[in-house]
Write an enzyme that holds these catalytic residues in place. Structure first.
Site, PDB file in Angstrom:
ATOM      1  N   SER A 119       0.851  -1.205   0.000  1.00 57.45           N
ATOM      2  CA  SER A 119       0.000   0.000   0.000  1.00 57.45           C
ATOM      3  C   SER A 119       0.879   1.244   0.000  1.00 57.45           C
ATOM      4  O   SER A 119       2.032   1.213   0.471  1.00 57.45           O
ATOM      5  CB  SER A 119      -0.850  -0.029   1.273  1.00 57.45           C
ATOM      6  OG  SER A 119      -1.315   1.253   1.583  1.00 57.45           O
ATOM      7  N   TYR A 143      -0.553  -0.217  10.055  1.00 61.41           N
ATOM      8  CA  TYR A 143      -0.850  -0.875   8.770  1.00 61.41           C
ATOM      9  C   TYR A 143       0.305  -0.659   7.789  1.00 61.41           C
ATOM     10  O   TYR A 143       0.821  -1.611   7.194  1.00 61.41           O
ATOM     11  CB  TYR A 143      -2.150  -0.284   8.226  1.00 61.41           C
ATOM     12  CG  TYR A 143      -2.553  -0.723   6.844  1.00 61.41           C
ATOM     13  CD1 TYR A 143      -3.042  -2.002   6.591  1.00 61.41           C
ATOM     14  CD2 TYR A 143      -2.481   0.178   5.767  1.00 61.41           C
ATOM     15  CE1 TYR A 143      -3.448  -2.374   5.313  1.00 61.41           C
ATOM     16  CE2 TYR A 143      -2.886  -0.197   4.494  1.00 61.41           C
ATOM     17  CZ  TYR A 143      -3.368  -1.464   4.270  1.00 61.41           C
ATOM     18  OH  TYR A 143      -3.773  -1.841   3.008  1.00 61.41           O
ATOM     19  N   LYS A 147       2.967  -3.407   6.149  1.00 70.49           N
ATOM     20  CA  LYS A 147       3.140  -3.578   4.703  1.00 70.49           C
ATOM     21  C   LYS A 147       4.609  -3.371   4.318  1.00 70.49           C
ATOM     22  O   LYS A 147       5.145  -4.057   3.448  1.00 70.49           O
ATOM     23  CB  LYS A 147       2.242  -2.611   3.935  1.00 70.49           C
ATOM     24  CG  LYS A 147       0.752  -2.911   4.067  1.00 70.49           C
ATOM     25  CD  LYS A 147       0.361  -4.220   3.382  1.00 70.49           C
ATOM     26  CE  LYS A 147      -1.134  -4.440   3.343  1.00 70.49           C
ATOM     27  NZ  LYS A 147      -1.530  -5.724   2.757  1.00 70.49           N
TER      28      LYS A 147
END
Ligand SMILES: NC(=O)c1ccc[n+]([C@@H]2O[C@H](COP(=O)([O-])OP(=O)(O)OC[C@H]3O[C@@H](n4cnc5c(N)ncnc54)[C@H](O)[C@@H]3O)[C@@H](O)[C@H]2O)c1
Length: 321
Positions: A119, A143, A147
């Site tokens: 992402s 998050y 990633k």
């Protein structure tokens, strides 16, 4: 040969499997697609084998990686909102399970093509107007951190020749059908989807904030490409900023008005949410995607085409296309 899709019941997993099955998709009659998810995947085709379970469970990972697994699309993940709210769940799903899946693939006789769905949340902190391909990763969320760790693992397992990895940094995918989800970016789809469905919507960020988005159709094609592209001359540069569009909420609403009329646009009002605003303002709004274009990835034509394609799929007549 077997193709494994994790997160197969999700938004992108479902579309990816449909694209793999559709001619001239990558799945021939002899291909088996293992569709794995904690929620039972629903695609029905003789080439599909569904597996329901938790990727955090090592025995589940062992059950979904077959000796002839040639391509893995690893999409299963806990999204940004939940990763921030539930640190442990996010790290177990997004980091530990990714490592376990890489380990299972590394045990196979031939290096598996491993497509990792990363992402743009891997970037953060002070950023230039246009983020270059070689920008340092400074994620500002759990998050994004997970990633970034995933990308580094994919690169190192590939360097060792244990897998043949490609990490795709997906822009925000819009317009997402259905209901709002736990991603912080959920409003990006909501400000178009809800008014088109006759529902009032709130834009929680300033109308001039830049966002980097792509359509479900283009991102699905780009993921398929990542599963097939040559990787021999990447020189270790296995992470790609996938192509996207730089748009502001104002530009999205202008497009909505062009395609659906002023009454539809008027269903969206702005009410800035400071918490959302703090997060969204750290997201990069534009990228240099030379590396991705050189490798054969493609882009959306523009915001009108993106919203029109959603309206077509949803069976909503556009005023102009
Ligand atoms: N959609 C976007 O805008 C976007 C943007 C950037 C990156 N991504 C990445 O793309 C991937 C797919 O995103 P999506 O939009 O389809 O998300 P989604 O939430 O619709 O799908 C994710 C799927 O993973 C499954 N899953 C979650 N935890 C699991 C577990 N422990 N075990 C097994 N399955 C589990 C969920 O049940 C769900 O079906 C994710 O990795 C996401 O981080 C998406």
């Amino acid at each position: 040969m077997t193709i494994l899709v994790t997160g197969a019941a999700g938004f992108l997993g479902t579309r990816l499997i449909e694209a793999l099955l559709a001619p001239p998709g990558a799945a021939s009659a002899a291909t088996r697609i293992v569709a794995a998810d904690i929620t039972p995947p629903t695609v029905d085709d003789p080439r599909i084998v569904t597996r329901t379970g938790n990727v955090v469970d090592p025995s589940f990972i062992d059950s979904i990686v077959a000796s002839d697994t040639a391509v893995v699309f690893h999409l299963a993940a806990v999204l940004s909102g939940q990763s921030e709210a539930e640190f442990d769940v996010g790290m177990k799903t997004n980091v530990d399970a990714t490592r376990a899946l890489l380990e299972a693939c590394a045990r196979l006789a031939k290096p598996t093509r491993f497509v990792f769905s990363s992402s743009i949340a891997v970037f953060g902190g002070p950023l230039p107007e246009v983020v270059p391909d070689d920008m340092a990763l400074r994620p500002q969320s759990s998050y994004g951190t997970a990633k970034a760790i995933g990308e580094l693992m994919v690169a190192d397992y590939s360097r060792r020749g244990w897998i043949d990895g490609v990490s795709c940094r997906l822009p925000t995918v819009a317009i997402r059908p259905g209901r709002p989800n736990s991603a912080m970016s959920s409003f990006v789809s909501g400000i178009v989807r809800e008014p088109l469905a006759g529902i009032d919507a709130v834009c929680p960020v300033p109308l001039d904030i830049r966002m980097w988005i792509t359509s479900p159709g283009v991102v699905t094609r780009n993921l398929l490409h990542a599963g097939q592209m040559p990787t021999g001359d990447l020189n270790g540069r296995r992470s790609f900023n996938l192509p996207g569009l730089t748009v502001t909420p104002a530009q999205m609403l202008d497009s909505l008005e062009r395609l659906a009329g002023p009454a539809v646009r008027a269903r969206v009002r702005q009410q800035v949410d400071d918490r959302m605003m703090r997060v969204v303002s750290t997201w990069p709004g534009a990228f240099d995607t030379k590396h991705a274009f050189a490798a054969g990835f493609t882009a959306d034509a523009g915001i009108d085409a993106l919203i029109a394609s959603y309206m077509r799929e949803a069976g909503i007549q556009a005023r102009t296309v």
